[in-house]
Design an enzyme around this catalytic site. Structure first.
Site, PDB file in Angstrom:
ATOM      1  N   LEU A 144     -16.695  21.886  60.772  1.00 14.14           N
ATOM      2  CA  LEU A 144     -17.126  21.686  61.263  1.00 14.14           C
ATOM      3  C   LEU A 144     -16.966  19.910  61.477  1.00 14.14           C
ATOM      4  O   LEU A 144     -17.140  19.307  60.440  1.00 14.14           O
ATOM      5  CB  LEU A 144     -18.545  21.885  62.343  1.00 14.14           C
ATOM      6  N   ASP A 145     -16.475  19.395  62.574  1.00 16.47           N
ATOM      7  CA  ASP A 145     -15.859  18.049  62.440  1.00 16.47           C
ATOM      8  C   ASP A 145     -17.346  16.861  62.209  1.00 16.47           C
ATOM      9  O   ASP A 145     -18.436  17.549  62.053  1.00 16.47           O
ATOM     10  CB  ASP A 145     -16.076  17.451  63.594  1.00 16.47           C
ATOM     11  N   ARG A 146     -17.232  16.489  61.695  1.00 19.02           N
ATOM     12  CA  ARG A 146     -17.896  15.273  61.263  1.00 19.02           C
ATOM     13  C   ARG A 146     -19.600  14.569  62.048  1.00 19.02           C
ATOM     14  O   ARG A 146     -20.563  14.871  61.234  1.00 19.02           O
ATOM     15  CB  ARG A 146     -17.318  14.044  60.050  1.00 19.02           C
ATOM     16  N   THR A 148     -19.438  15.632  64.885  1.00 19.97           N
ATOM     17  CA  THR A 148     -20.221  17.348  64.941  1.00 19.97           C
ATOM     18  C   THR A 148     -21.379  17.752  64.128  1.00 19.97           C
ATOM     19  O   THR A 148     -21.223  18.088  63.199  1.00 19.97           O
ATOM     20  CB  THR A 148     -19.515  18.277  65.496  1.00 19.97           C
TER      21      THR A 148
END
Length: 316
Positions: A144-146, A148
């Site tokens: 998961l994106d940093r 997000t």
């Protein structure tokens, strides 16, 4: 079909929840000795590499220090720990939603990377969980994106990790996200957005180009308010880098707090945790490939711009 040999276990223990680096010398690689090869391959100062060898920090598969003048031999594996960068701690809790003998599901806060990469190493969900739970074999089934927040699935047993990663590869996991963005009464929703997204290495942003679509997102408006904000439900059918952010921006309603879309803003100083990206991985739903159990997990987090826009905008 030729089967790949399993990677041998590291001869060095983890450090702060971070695995040692493994370098396998390729055929035709640069350097006549292992020392020369590492200097060129790591783009490191010769003094730094010499210091590692002098301290016995570069070891072979047997855990014994490797002399720097060891002749270069294709296939030889070297192990060592990189010097860890100084990192500002991410001051938000990492909530465990579910834990059993096979998986750990966590509710990740904004600003915490999933796995070690670049300047984010010990301050990552993986490293923190390994330390806090005492499970050194823990691995990430997806990322998961940093920026997000929300649900991330980790595996307990390394030999089972591939089974869970296959779920994501084969799109057998239903993921639902929540986002806060401007409300546009002229935007017809719900709709399914399809486009071709490319992300070039070294370029911060992804972009849409002509061609066969490789990104699909279902966009629904959950509710909107008189202050001009909308709360959106996003259901990705694919997993391209920055897909949800790119698609929302293309619709003319970029997600609040996005430092890349529609414009790349200046770099945020380390330790600035104000105005997080208003994107949350709300649910994960899948059938466990090992136990056969049907799982559905939900994040307990809320998006600050929706619950208190004034506080979010003020960076409180």
């Amino acid at each position: 079909m030729r089967r790949r040999r399993p990677t041998p276990p590291p001869p060095l223990p983890q450090r702060d929840g971070v695995d040692p680096v493994r370098v396998r010398l390729p055929a035709g690689g640069p350097g006549a000795t292992v020392r020369d090869h590492l200097v060129q391959r790591l783009s490191a100062a010769a003094g730094a590499v010499d210091g590692m060898f002098a301290a016995g920090l570069v070891v072979g598969a047997d855990g014994r220090p490797v002399p720097p003048d060891t002749p270069y031999a294709p296939g030889l594996c070297l192990w060592f720990h990189r010097e860890l960068p100084e990192e500002v701690p991410v001051p938000f809790p990492l909530e465990v939603v579910h834990r059993d003998e096979h998986i750990v599901v966590v509710d990740k806060p904004h600003f915490l990377a999933t796995t070690p990469r670049g300047s984010h190493v010990t301050q990552t969900a993986l490293a923190r969980l390994r330390r806090e739970l005492g499970v050194p074999g823990l691995g990430a089934a997806h990322r998961l994106d940093r920026l997000t927040a929300g649900l991330v699935l980790f595996t307990v047993r390394p030999e089972e990790r591939g089974a869970y990663q296959t779920l994501f590869r084969d799109r057998l996991v239903r993921k639902e996200y929540e986002a806060v963005a401007p409300y546009d009464p002229a935007l017809e929703l719900p709709r399914t957005v399809r486009s071709r997204i490319v992300k070039e290495r070294g370029v911060l942003t992804a972009r849409e180009v002509e061609g066969e679509p490789n990104a699909l997102t279902r966009v629904e408006l959950a509710e909107h308010r008189a202050d001009g904000l909308g709360r959106y439900r996003l259901v990705p059918g694919t997993g391209q880098t920055h897909q949800l952010r790119v698609h929302m921006n293309a619709l003319g309603v970029p997600i609040l707090g996005d430092p890349l879309y529609p414009e790349v803003t200046g770099p945020v100083p380390a330790g600035d945790f104000r105005r997080p990206l208003q994107l949350l991985a709300r649910t994960l739903e899948f059938t466990d490939p090992v136990t056969g159990v049907a799982h559905r997990f939900s994040s307990g987090r809320t998006l600050a711009a929706w619950t208190s826009y004034a506080d979010w905008a003020a960076g409180q």
